[in-house]
Design a protein around this motif. Sequence first.
Motif, PDB file in Angstrom:
ATOM      1  N   ALA A  91     -55.698  16.769 -68.695  1.00  0.00           N
ATOM      2  CA  ALA A  91     -57.023  16.835 -69.107  1.00  0.00           C
ATOM      3  C   ALA A  91     -58.264  16.168 -68.043  1.00  0.00           C
ATOM      4  CB  ALA A  91     -57.411  16.197 -70.463  1.00  0.00           C
ATOM      5  N   ARG A  92     -57.691  15.220 -67.521  1.00  0.00           N
ATOM      6  CA  ARG A  92     -58.490  14.395 -66.787  1.00  0.00           C
ATOM      7  C   ARG A  92     -58.843  15.079 -65.762  1.00  0.00           C
ATOM      8  NH1 ARG A  92     -55.849   9.908 -65.185  1.00  0.00           N
ATOM      9  NH2 ARG A  92     -55.896  10.528 -63.072  1.00  0.00           N
ATOM     10  N   ARG A  94     -58.822  18.285 -65.143  1.00  0.00           N
ATOM     11  CA  ARG A  94     -59.505  19.526 -65.375  1.00  0.00           C
ATOM     12  C   ARG A  94     -60.780  19.066 -65.703  1.00  0.00           C
ATOM     13  NH1 ARG A  94     -55.417  21.026 -69.171  1.00  0.00           N
ATOM     14  NH2 ARG A  94     -56.604  20.061 -70.799  1.00  0.00           N
ATOM     15  N   ASN A  95     -61.115  17.964 -66.196  1.00  0.00           N
ATOM     16  CA  ASN A  95     -62.461  17.447 -66.286  1.00  0.00           C
ATOM     17  C   ASN A  95     -63.184  17.134 -64.895  1.00  0.00           C
ATOM     18  OD1 ASN A  95     -64.244  14.490 -66.922  1.00  0.00           O
ATOM     19  ND2 ASN A  95     -64.457  16.414 -68.293  1.00  0.00           N
ATOM     20  N   LEU A 119     -71.194  18.939 -71.978  1.00  0.00           N
ATOM     21  CA  LEU A 119     -69.804  18.672 -72.517  1.00  0.00           C
ATOM     22  C   LEU A 119     -68.745  18.088 -71.441  1.00  0.00           C
ATOM     23  CD1 LEU A 119     -69.215  21.763 -74.855  1.00  0.00           C
ATOM     24  CD2 LEU A 119     -69.489  19.342 -75.369  1.00  0.00           C
ATOM     25  N   PRO A 120     -68.693  18.614 -70.263  1.00  0.00           N
ATOM     26  CA  PRO A 120     -67.757  18.146 -69.275  1.00  0.00           C
ATOM     27  C   PRO A 120     -68.172  16.493 -69.019  1.00  0.00           C
ATOM     28  CG  PRO A 120     -68.395  20.090 -68.353  1.00  0.00           C
ATOM     29  CD  PRO A 120     -69.367  19.871 -69.371  1.00  0.00           C
ATOM     30  N   LEU A 122     -69.648  14.496 -71.162  1.00  0.00           N
ATOM     31  CA  LEU A 122     -69.384  13.850 -72.436  1.00  0.00           C
ATOM     32  C   LEU A 122     -67.854  13.399 -72.355  1.00  0.00           C
ATOM     33  CD1 LEU A 122     -70.820  13.398 -75.066  1.00  0.00           C
ATOM     34  CD2 LEU A 122     -69.640  15.366 -75.854  1.00  0.00           C
ATOM     35  N   TYR A 123     -67.121  14.304 -72.030  1.00  0.00           N
ATOM     36  CA  TYR A 123     -65.562  13.723 -71.786  1.00  0.00           C
ATOM     37  C   TYR A 123     -65.299  12.609 -70.599  1.00  0.00           C
ATOM     38  CZ  TYR A 123     -64.916  16.846 -75.774  1.00  0.00           C
ATOM     39  OH  TYR A 123     -65.029  17.256 -76.957  1.00  0.00           O
ATOM     40  N   ARG A 125     -67.316  10.508 -69.980  1.00  0.00           N
ATOM     41  CA  ARG A 125     -67.993   9.126 -70.224  1.00  0.00           C
ATOM     42  C   ARG A 125     -69.126   8.889 -69.483  1.00  0.00           C
ATOM     43  NH1 ARG A 125     -63.844   5.507 -72.894  1.00  0.00           N
ATOM     44  NH2 ARG A 125     -62.293   6.673 -73.759  1.00  0.00           N
ATOM     45  N   ARG A 131     -76.303  12.129 -68.299  1.00  0.00           N
ATOM     46  CA  ARG A 131     -75.778  13.581 -69.032  1.00  0.00           C
ATOM     47  C   ARG A 131     -77.059  14.409 -69.155  1.00  0.00           C
ATOM     48  NH1 ARG A 131     -72.739  10.776 -73.091  1.00  0.00           N
ATOM     49  NH2 ARG A 131     -73.911  11.867 -74.601  1.00  0.00           N
TER      50      ARG A 131
END
Lengths: 238, 410
Positions: A91-92, A94-95, A119-120, A122-123, A125, A131
């Motif tokens: 997940a990290r 991909r982010n 959104l990306p 947001l994940y 942080r 953002r």
Amino acid sequence: MVERASSDGIVEPVIRLTEAKKVYRSGSIEFEALRGVDLEIGEGEYVAVMGPSGSGKSTLMNILGCLDTLSSGSYRLAGADVDDFDEVELARIRNQRIGFVFQQFNLLPSLEAWRNVELPLLYARVPAADRRRRAEEALDRVGLGDRYGNRPGELSGGQQQRVAVARALVGEPTLILADEPTGNLDSVSTEDVLGLFDELHGLGRTIVLITHEQEVADRARRTVRVRDGLLHGEEVRA
Amino acid sequence: MNWRETLDTSWSAVRSHALRSVLTVLGILIGIAAVILTVGLGLGTQKDVSSQISSLGSDLLIVSPGSSTDSSGLRGGFGTGSSLTASDAEALSSSVNAPDIAAVAAEKSSSLSLEAGDGNWTTTVTGTTPSWLDVRSREMLSGEFIDEEDQDTAASVVVLGTETATELFGTTNVVGRTVTIDGRGLEVIGVLASAGSDSSSNLDDLAVVPLSTSSSQLVGASSASSVSTIYLKAAGDGQLSAAYQEATSVLLNLHGISAAADADFTIASQDALVDTATSIYRTLTVLLTGIAALSLLVGGIGVMNIMLVSVSERTREIGLRKALGAPPWAIRRQFLVEAAILGLSGGLLGAVLGIASAFALPGVIGSSIEVSPAAVVLSIVVAVGIGLLFGVYPATRAARLAPIDALRSE
């Protein structure tokens, strides 16, 4: 942490796929979607992956996007060995490394354009104020500077796909991965989105575009053909 | 994704399915309101009963004939009228024998027909002593209560309850009129102020005559000296148990009984009555609350149902969020918070409805409802807990979705 240069000083490619195999099992039936693919894509390249449906190109796309893992072989993305990564690490990666553009746009209908784009982040942080600024900059870059607050339903197909491209760009990923990005668009919007990819390529972005349309593939500098789970020829344009 | 952002995301998801969310919240809401109301009704009734019992008079001990239980478990002869006598009452009123007993009122009751003019009315005729008024904490509406002289001379006088007076004469302004009991004319010398009713009897429907009058003339001679109840008033707040001890030892002594277990009388205190009533209503409250809790459980299953629908409906969204880098815990948290929001809204709205009904309903159903702040807080906590508990499974399912499968779903 992430080594971009190998010991001999040559910059490592963004993508290095070695002997990549992917087997799907459904009960007792096994299906080999990838049967040993070797592929390298360097930084700044614009590559089209072509092939008919069932050729394994979607599987290839999932592997390249770290949405799925190989059955055997190895995949190095920007110098990191992703084969042993667990769900959270995938997940990290991909982010941070990959910006996706999908055929169906995949925007969240209840969110305004800039909220979709952030959104990306947001994940990742990123703080809220950053953002919003970065999401608006990304929308400016795809020519939607006046559409920050519009919801997807208020935008045309081409505009929605531009929002999706802005979302793919916003995290400054190593790789932009586009899966049939023009599949749902009319010819004007197709030209629009492909023009955007040309521009991004001009700015030095690494782009991998999966398509079954020759004229779309022709926009890329290099075309890789997939058939029956194997690479099947390659063309490079000047 | 921090908590605030998760909250934002979940809240907008709840809002975007407004009707569905409202229906889910309704399930929790009804459960919570029911719990608050039933607990409130239980507490309110308990309070009503205790206040009715204490209206008998505080610091009161009630001595009845017969033992409460004998060795075989059978109840002794209640109201046989043989084991308590007027002399017992006299002994108890002695300040030497029982210094902690302030006042004693012996009572002898029977149901008799009263006549006045054309009307007649059957009620409890109580023969007692002048101290009755003080011991039973009663007051006069008009006229006088019986006095020592009436008692000594077995005077032909009667004091009526307000309801008895109204039944016989159509008014409570009856001092000086005459009532006939068993052919004997009695002059009405006073009317008792209204005291409502306790759990077993109507305190306003009675006729009080001097004990001497009732013993000698109104009730058969065989039981002339026996009384049916002796009321004792303790000298002060802290002296109830001392009064109880003294009364027990005086009566055992008088009756020539050596072991307390063989006593032919029973002394009950207000506390004992209140305790009994309270435990009955507590049982009732627990039962009702259990039923209300069941409806909460049903509400919780509703939350789970809706969350599962929500997860399968938003498979694509989950897939997309995962593709963009959402780790499983972020997805799980988003759905858990969503379920908790549904639970919390249901809890808060249910509390509002419950409290509002607690104020509105007593006027309709006639018993009071006591809102317990602890029950309100607890049921809100439980509502959120239910949301979380029943959200765990759907949230875990969402978190486990593989991003490719999720993205591919239509």
